[in-house]
Enzyme design. Structure first.
Site, short mmCIF file in Angstrom:
data_model
loop_
_atom_site.label_atom_id
_atom_site.label_comp_id
_atom_site.label_asym_id
_atom_site.label_seq_id
_atom_site.Cartn_x
_atom_site.Cartn_y
_atom_site.Cartn_z
N TYR A 15 44.98 13.01 55.38
CA TYR A 15 46.23 12.69 56.21
C TYR A 15 46.77 11.26 55.37
CZ TYR A 15 44.73 16.12 59.94
OH TYR A 15 44.27 17.05 60.51
N LYS A 43 32.25 19.71 53.44
CA LYS A 43 32.61 20.93 52.68
C LYS A 43 32.12 20.50 51.17
CE LYS A 43 34.05 25.07 52.09
NZ LYS A 43 33.41 26.22 52.72
N ASP A 81 33.04 25.32 57.93
CA ASP A 81 33.20 26.74 58.43
C ASP A 81 31.92 27.28 58.90
OD1 ASP A 81 31.93 26.24 55.59
OD2 ASP A 81 32.42 28.40 54.93
N ASP A 107 39.66 16.47 63.51
CA ASP A 107 41.00 17.09 64.19
C ASP A 107 40.60 18.47 64.78
OD1 ASP A 107 43.38 17.00 65.23
OD2 ASP A 107 44.58 16.96 63.19
N ASP A 147 38.97 19.52 68.95
CA ASP A 147 39.62 20.48 69.74
C ASP A 147 38.86 21.82 69.91
OD1 ASP A 147 41.79 18.85 69.98
OD2 ASP A 147 43.34 20.15 69.13
#
Ligand code: NAD
Length: 363
Positions: A143, A194, A226, A250, A254
């Site tokens: 970000y 990852k 994943d 992020d 959620d």
């Protein structure tokens, strides 16, 4: 001896002032019981700050926050500010606050409360007993990495670029927060990356393994993001504390939150290395029910409990609040968002009164 704490209150927009009023009442009563004196200072942020001053984070708000021991925030935003240019929209108030207080660690608990288990969209046997803390890095990663932007290639095509970057020190400081939290919980930390594809993740994994040597009492494991997403919905009870980067956090925070099914119940915390942390519900300003005494104040109240535990190191007072929340739910009290058959529907103020009754029985 009574301990003194300066708390900045940022009620913000929409349902913010209604739910903040309940949290403040609860803190005042708990404070008296636990010999904690809270000095509250209210400041403007978000849409209400734009209306009053033209900007979403007035400099005096940031200064008041910096001078305090902790910041309790409700929510910001609303349709009346949606057409403003991006740089003066309410959300900029939140981003400015995080940057201004150097908050790099975001803590998002996702705990299934037995009273609300049917609010989850997953089967009872999958979610029963779930109690996860997601620790997300908040100020680095893709970000913020440079270069970023939309550029033109020599062939005249547009090319969108973001850069995922972490330094060792950025990884170490979020890693230490996560290990310390895991130590206060069930001593299990899962680092999500990852590393099979991304070099930045290989460095992340290397530093987490390095830090683990300082925390021999915490069991560290690693998952690719994943697989972590799959495991979160397949068998979420396997997780205790999760640490991950800004982008993966992020998304996963959620997903973890939605295991519980009730957005009006979820608190969060954002911490820096020193200075005040910011404690706030996960939900937004709920403009559709603002001013109607329909809001669920419990995420705000649980954010106040997180403030006591992680911001002020007062775990005893935090436990009292959390137990009071459990008890009002046990009594069958519900706001509209968590209402189920046979339960009593309460408004925001009545839910606050029910909490105060539990904390301080009137007899
Ligand atoms: P929202 O979380 O405000 O609302 C989503 C739905 O959940 C709505 O139906 C709302 O009524 C309900 N809801 C949320 N909190 C509730 C509570 N405490 N009690 C009962 N019901 C509750 O999300 P949204 O509608 O996408 O966004 C509304 C505004 O909030 C937007 O301006 C958005 O930008 C802002 N927002 C702010 C934050 C924040 O302050 N951190 C976070 C998310 C959204």
């Amino acid at each position: 001896m009574t301990k003194q704490y300066r708390i900045t209150l940022l009620p913000g927009d929409g349902i913010g002032p209604e739910i903040m009023a309940v949290a403040v009442q609860v803190l005042q009563v708990i404070g008296k019981q636990m010999e904690l004196a809270f000095e509250f200072q209210e400041a403007l942020i978000g849409g209400s700050a734009i209306d009053a001053t033209g900007v979403p984070l007035p400099p005096e708000t940031l200064e008041t926050c910096r001078q305090s021991d902790a910041v309790l925030l409700a929510a910001i935003g609303g349709t009346q500010w949606d057409s403003l240019p991006a740089e003066i929209r309410p959300e900029q108030g939140l981003l400015g606050l995080r940057a201004g207080l150097s908050l790099f660690a975001n803590l998002r608990p996702a705990k299934i409360l037995p009273q609300l288990i049917d609010a989850s969209t997953l089967k009872r046997e999958v979610v029963e007993g779930v109690d996860i803390m997601v620790v997300r890095e908040l100020t680095g990663g893709v970000y913020f990495g440079q270069p970023k932007g939309i550029f033109h290639t020599e062939a005249g095509e547009r090319r969108g670029v973001n850069t995922m970057v972490y330094t060792e020190s950025e990884i170490d400081r979020i890693g230490r927060v996560a290990f310390d939290i895991a130590r206060k919980r069930n001593r299990k930390l899962c680092s999500v990356d990852k590393a099979n594809v991304l070099e930045v993740s290989q460095l992340w994994r290397d530093r987490m393994n390095h830090l683990a040597k300082d925390y021999p009492d915490v069991a560290l494991s690693h998952l690719y993001v994943d697989n972590a997403a799959m495991q979160l919905v397949r068998a979420p009870r396997q997780f205790d504390t999760i640490v991950t980067s800004n982008l993966f956090g992020d998304i996963l925070s959620d997903a973890a939150a939605m295991l519980t099914g009730s957005i009006g119940m979820l608190p969060s915390a954002s911490l820096g290395s020193s200075g005040p942390g910011v404690f706030e519900p996960v939900h937004g300003s709920a403009p559709d029910i603002a001013g109607q005494d329909k809001a669920n104040p419990l995420a705000q109240v649980l954010s106040a409990a997180m403030m006591l535990r992680y911001g002020l190191n007062e775990p005893g007072a935090a436990v009292r609040i959390e137990q009071a929340v459990m008890k009002v739910l046990d009594q069958g009290n519900r706001t509209g968002d968590i209402l189920s058959e046979g339960m009593t529907l309460l408004g925001c103020r009545a839910m606050g009164a029910a909490l105060l009754d539990v904390i301080q029985p009137s007899s």
